[in-house]
Design a protein around this motif. Structure first.
Motif, PDB file in Angstrom:
ATOM      1  N   ASP A  73      -4.559  -0.440  -1.044  1.00 49.99           N
ATOM      2  CA  ASP A  73      -3.372  -1.180  -1.494  1.00 49.99           C
ATOM      3  C   ASP A  73      -2.265  -1.148  -0.443  1.00 49.99           C
ATOM      4  N   PHE A  74      -2.212  -0.036   0.300  1.00 49.97           N
ATOM      5  CA  PHE A  74      -1.109   0.142   1.251  1.00 49.97           C
ATOM      6  C   PHE A  74      -1.578   1.049   2.383  1.00 49.97           C
ATOM      7  N   VAL A  75      -1.178   0.717   3.603  1.00 50.88           N
ATOM      8  CA  VAL A  75      -1.526   1.511   4.790  1.00 50.88           C
ATOM      9  C   VAL A  75      -0.247   1.847   5.543  1.00 50.88           C
ATOM     10  N   LEU A  76      -0.095   3.119   5.903  1.00 53.18           N
ATOM     11  CA  LEU A  76       1.015   3.535   6.769  1.00 53.18           C
ATOM     12  C   LEU A  76       0.455   3.869   8.143  1.00 53.18           C
ATOM     13  N   LEU A  77       0.985   3.206   9.166  1.00 49.85           N
ATOM     14  CA  LEU A  77       0.623   3.507  10.548  1.00 49.85           C
ATOM     15  C   LEU A  77       1.774   4.260  11.203  1.00 49.85           C
ATOM     16  N   ASP A  78       1.629   5.567  11.297  1.00 47.95           N
ATOM     17  CA  ASP A  78       2.628   6.417  11.949  1.00 47.95           C
ATOM     18  C   ASP A  78       1.965   7.050  13.159  1.00 47.95           C
ATOM     19  N   ALA A  79       2.193   6.475  14.332  1.00 43.77           N
ATOM     20  CA  ALA A  79       1.505   6.936  15.540  1.00 43.77           C
ATOM     21  C   ALA A  79       1.928   8.339  15.948  1.00 43.77           C
ATOM     22  N   GLU A  80       3.039   8.827  15.415  1.00 45.08           N
ATOM     23  CA  GLU A  80       3.457  10.199  15.716  1.00 45.08           C
ATOM     24  C   GLU A  80       2.386  11.194  15.252  1.00 45.08           C
ATOM     25  N   LEU A  81       1.641  10.830  14.199  1.00 39.95           N
ATOM     26  CA  LEU A  81       0.585  11.705  13.679  1.00 39.95           C
ATOM     27  C   LEU A  81      -0.583  11.836  14.657  1.00 39.95           C
ATOM     28  N   THR A  82      -0.698  10.917  15.626  1.00 35.96           N
ATOM     29  CA  THR A  82      -1.818  10.969  16.576  1.00 35.96           C
ATOM     30  C   THR A  82      -1.483  11.738  17.850  1.00 35.96           C
ATOM     31  N   VAL A  83      -0.251  12.188  17.983  1.00 33.78           N
ATOM     32  CA  VAL A  83       0.192  12.817  19.240  1.00 33.78           C
ATOM     33  C   VAL A  83      -0.587  14.099  19.542  1.00 33.78           C
ATOM     34  N   GLY A  84      -0.949  14.863  18.518  1.00 30.82           N
ATOM     35  CA  GLY A  84      -1.643  16.134  18.746  1.00 30.82           C
ATOM     36  C   GLY A  84      -3.129  15.998  19.016  1.00 30.82           C
ATOM     37  N   MET A  90     -24.045   1.704  -5.553  1.00 35.63           N
ATOM     38  CA  MET A  90     -23.009   1.061  -4.738  1.00 35.63           C
ATOM     39  C   MET A  90     -23.436   0.823  -3.296  1.00 35.63           C
ATOM     40  N   TYR A  91     -24.448   1.560  -2.828  1.00 32.39           N
ATOM     41  CA  TYR A  91     -24.864   1.411  -1.429  1.00 32.39           C
ATOM     42  C   TYR A  91     -25.335  -0.013  -1.160  1.00 32.39           C
ATOM     43  N   GLY A  92     -24.892  -0.562  -0.008  1.00 29.77           N
ATOM     44  CA  GLY A  92     -25.243  -1.934   0.335  1.00 29.77           C
ATOM     45  C   GLY A  92     -23.992  -2.791   0.408  1.00 29.77           C
ATOM     46  N   ILE A  93     -24.177  -4.084   0.364  1.00 34.45           N
ATOM     47  CA  ILE A  93     -23.067  -5.030   0.533  1.00 34.45           C
ATOM     48  C   ILE A  93     -22.743  -5.706  -0.795  1.00 34.45           C
ATOM     49  N   GLY A  94     -21.472  -5.565  -1.234  1.00 29.38           N
ATOM     50  CA  GLY A  94     -20.986  -6.276  -2.419  1.00 29.38           C
ATOM     51  C   GLY A  94     -21.545  -5.797  -3.733  1.00 29.38           C
ATOM     52  N   LYS A  95     -21.889  -4.499  -3.817  1.00 24.20           N
ATOM     53  CA  LYS A  95     -22.530  -4.007  -5.042  1.00 24.20           C
ATOM     54  C   LYS A  95     -21.596  -3.235  -5.970  1.00 24.20           C
ATOM     55  N   VAL A  96     -20.361  -2.982  -5.530  1.00 21.92           N
ATOM     56  CA  VAL A  96     -19.400  -2.261  -6.374  1.00 21.92           C
ATOM     57  C   VAL A  96     -18.896  -3.185  -7.479  1.00 21.92           C
ATOM     58  N   ARG A  97     -18.901  -2.667  -8.714  1.00 23.99           N
ATOM     59  CA  ARG A  97     -18.403  -3.447  -9.852  1.00 23.99           C
ATOM     60  C   ARG A  97     -17.113  -2.808 -10.364  1.00 23.99           C
ATOM     61  N   GLY A  98     -16.212  -3.635 -10.877  1.00 25.21           N
ATOM     62  CA  GLY A  98     -15.007  -3.107 -11.516  1.00 25.21           C
ATOM     63  C   GLY A  98     -13.902  -2.783 -10.530  1.00 25.21           C
ATOM     64  N   ALA A  99     -12.898  -2.066 -11.027  1.00 22.29           N
ATOM     65  CA  ALA A  99     -11.679  -1.791 -10.252  1.00 22.29           C
ATOM     66  C   ALA A  99     -11.731  -0.388  -9.652  1.00 22.29           C
ATOM     67  N   ARG A 100     -10.596   0.097  -9.191  1.00 19.31           N
ATOM     68  CA  ARG A 100     -10.471   1.466  -8.675  1.00 19.31           C
ATOM     69  C   ARG A 100      -9.049   1.939  -8.921  1.00 19.31           C
ATOM     70  N   LEU A 101      -8.794   3.216  -8.650  1.00 25.82           N
ATOM     71  CA  LEU A 101      -7.427   3.753  -8.712  1.00 25.82           C
ATOM     72  C   LEU A 101      -6.610   3.203  -7.541  1.00 25.82           C
ATOM     73  N   PRO A 102      -5.272   3.195  -7.672  1.00 22.29           N
ATOM     74  CA  PRO A 102      -4.432   2.850  -6.512  1.00 22.29           C
ATOM     75  C   PRO A 102      -4.804   3.712  -5.303  1.00 22.29           C
ATOM     76  N   LEU A 103      -4.767   3.099  -4.111  1.00 22.64           N
ATOM     77  CA  LEU A 103      -5.292   3.743  -2.904  1.00 22.64           C
ATOM     78  C   LEU A 103      -4.361   3.504  -1.722  1.00 22.64           C
ATOM     79  N   VAL A 104      -3.972   4.602  -1.069  1.00 18.02           N
ATOM     80  CA  VAL A 104      -3.100   4.554   0.110  1.00 18.02           C
ATOM     81  C   VAL A 104      -3.798   5.296   1.246  1.00 18.02           C
ATOM     82  N   LEU A 105      -3.784   4.729   2.446  1.00 18.75           N
ATOM     83  CA  LEU A 105      -4.462   5.354   3.580  1.00 18.75           C
ATOM     84  C   LEU A 105      -3.513   5.521   4.764  1.00 18.75           C
ATOM     85  N   VAL A 106      -3.606   6.719   5.397  1.00 18.39           N
ATOM     86  CA  VAL A 106      -2.756   7.052   6.543  1.00 18.39           C
ATOM     87  C   VAL A 106      -3.651   7.623   7.644  1.00 18.39           C
TER      88      VAL A 106
END
Length: 386
Positions: free
Chosen positions: A173-184, A123-139
């Motif tokens: 698939d989805f990103v939550l931006l909650d700036a309260e998490l950055t206060v500390g 997978m290392y490099g550009i555009g080398k991943v094949r297939g799908a992935r699991l649902p993904l959420v980032l915070v």
């Protein structure tokens, strides 16, 4: 004016909500069918009590939650493999990354590896991943890397080397931006991650090959938000307006550079992380000034435009405005309180040649720089930062 052909990609959905993490379960429940979660984070956030409310909110909404908290800065392949193993143990159907760039990068690649027979090495490099992935959420919990909206994951592959996976499957698939998490976030980390985000915006705006009108618009707004709020976020850690502006700015910069890639600042920063374990944001901050001055021979007209974006005082011709922009960035970095010299963070003079040689391996990044960087140029830039 004719527009050069370009493609722009980003995540399909972003929600911006102060305090959103407190109702994370209900936000996610309506969007995804899977109910077995692997939550990827680091031990520091767990210990700080930031993960428990998120996990509780998920559980209250009907999710079962397993927590993987072994992410470290500059994560090695072994951490990723451990994460995948934990996810398989609990038959995770959705991966949620909560934290800084390292946690988000591990979550992204874990979601891919969990539904693929392809090896990481392939997978290392550009555009080398094949297939799908699991649902993904980032915070994200820092306003810096922009990893929540990029298609890039960086992994440490040896004692001092890093490799990148760059592929559309890494867009969440989805990103939550909650700036309260950055206060500390402590001031020094706020400074380093904020400058990192500014580097993303500047390098996207001056990128040689894929610069385009959409990434330009995002980079300009990112730089405006970040430049106008960095000092307030560092000096007044609970300033909500500053925290929200920094987090949104970092995300916009992430969208910009994942379509118009970064260049020499990052190429010079990676060896510093590899050899000295200097945090990525700080290594970018240390190299920004020298690279800005070096690139001005080609990028001066663009720097002049960015001076206007930041409301930099002064006037004159393009060269004058460019110099005013570079000087303004220097002042911002000085006022942020981040370390300013390589020698301040333990880098030794006799290692600069080795760092310069390592920089030359970053061809994926150097090709985007507006001015060619040879090994002797890299050495001169390290010496200037020393």
């Amino acid at each position: 004016m004719a527009i050069n052909p370009f493609e722009f990609r980003t995540v399909p959905s972003i929600e911006v909500a102060w305090g959103g993490a407190k109702r994370f379960g209900e936000i996610i429940a309506a969007r995804f069918a899977a109910r077995k979660v692997l939550l990827v984070t680091d031990a520091g956030l767990l210990k700080a009590g930031m993960i428990a409310p998120i996990a509780a909110s998920l559980e209250a909404a009907g999710f079962s939650v397993a927590i993987f908290d072994k992410v470290v800065a500059d994560p090695p392949e072994s951490v990723l493999y451990g994460c995948v193993e934990e996810a398989r143990k609990v038959a995770a159907g959705i991966v949620i990354g909560v934290g800084g760039g390292s946690s988000l990068d591990i979550a992204k690649l874990a979601a891919v590896l969990l539904s693929s027979a392809q090896s990481l090495a392939d997978m290392y490099g550009i555009g080398k991943v094949r297939g799908a992935r699991l649902p993904l959420v980032l915070v994200p919990t820092t306003a810096g890397t922009g990893s929540e909206v990029t298609n890039i994951s960086i992994i440490t592959t040896g004692e001092t080397t890093k490799m990148g996976v760059v592929s559309p499957q890494l867009y969440a698939d989805f990103v939550l931006l909650d700036a309260e998490l950055t206060v500390g976030l402590p001031p020094v980390h706020t400074a380093a991650t904020g400058i990192d985000a500014m580097v993303h915006a500047i390098e996207a705006y001056t990128s040689k090959h894929k610069k385009n009108p959409l990434s330009d618009a995002l980079a300009r707004e990112a730089l405006r938000l970040l430049g106008n709020n960095l000092i307030a976020a560092c000096q007044e850690p609970t300033n909500r307006d500053a925290r929200e502006s920094m987090l949104l700015g970092a995300t916009l910069a992430g969208q910009a550079f994942s379509n118009s890639p970064v260049a020499a600042v990052h190429a010079l920063a990676y060896p510093l992380g590899g050899h000295y374990h200097i945090p990525h944001g700080l290594s970018n901050a240390l190299m920004l000034g020298p690279v800005l001055r070096y690139n001005a021979q080609a990028a001066a007209p663009l720097y002049a435009e960015l001076a206007d974006v930041l409301g930099v005082k002064g006037g004159g011709d393009t060269k004058a405005r460019s110099e005013q922009f570079v000087a303004h960035m220097q002042v911002l970095m000085d006022e942020s309180g981040a370390p300013r010299r390589l020698r301040d963070v333990g880098v030794t003079d006799n290692s600069l040649a080795m760092l310069a040689a390592d920089t030359m391996k970053q061809t994926r990044l150097l090709v985007n720089n507006p001015v060619e960087v040879r090994e002797e140029d890299a050495l001169a830039l390290y010496r200037e930062a020393f």
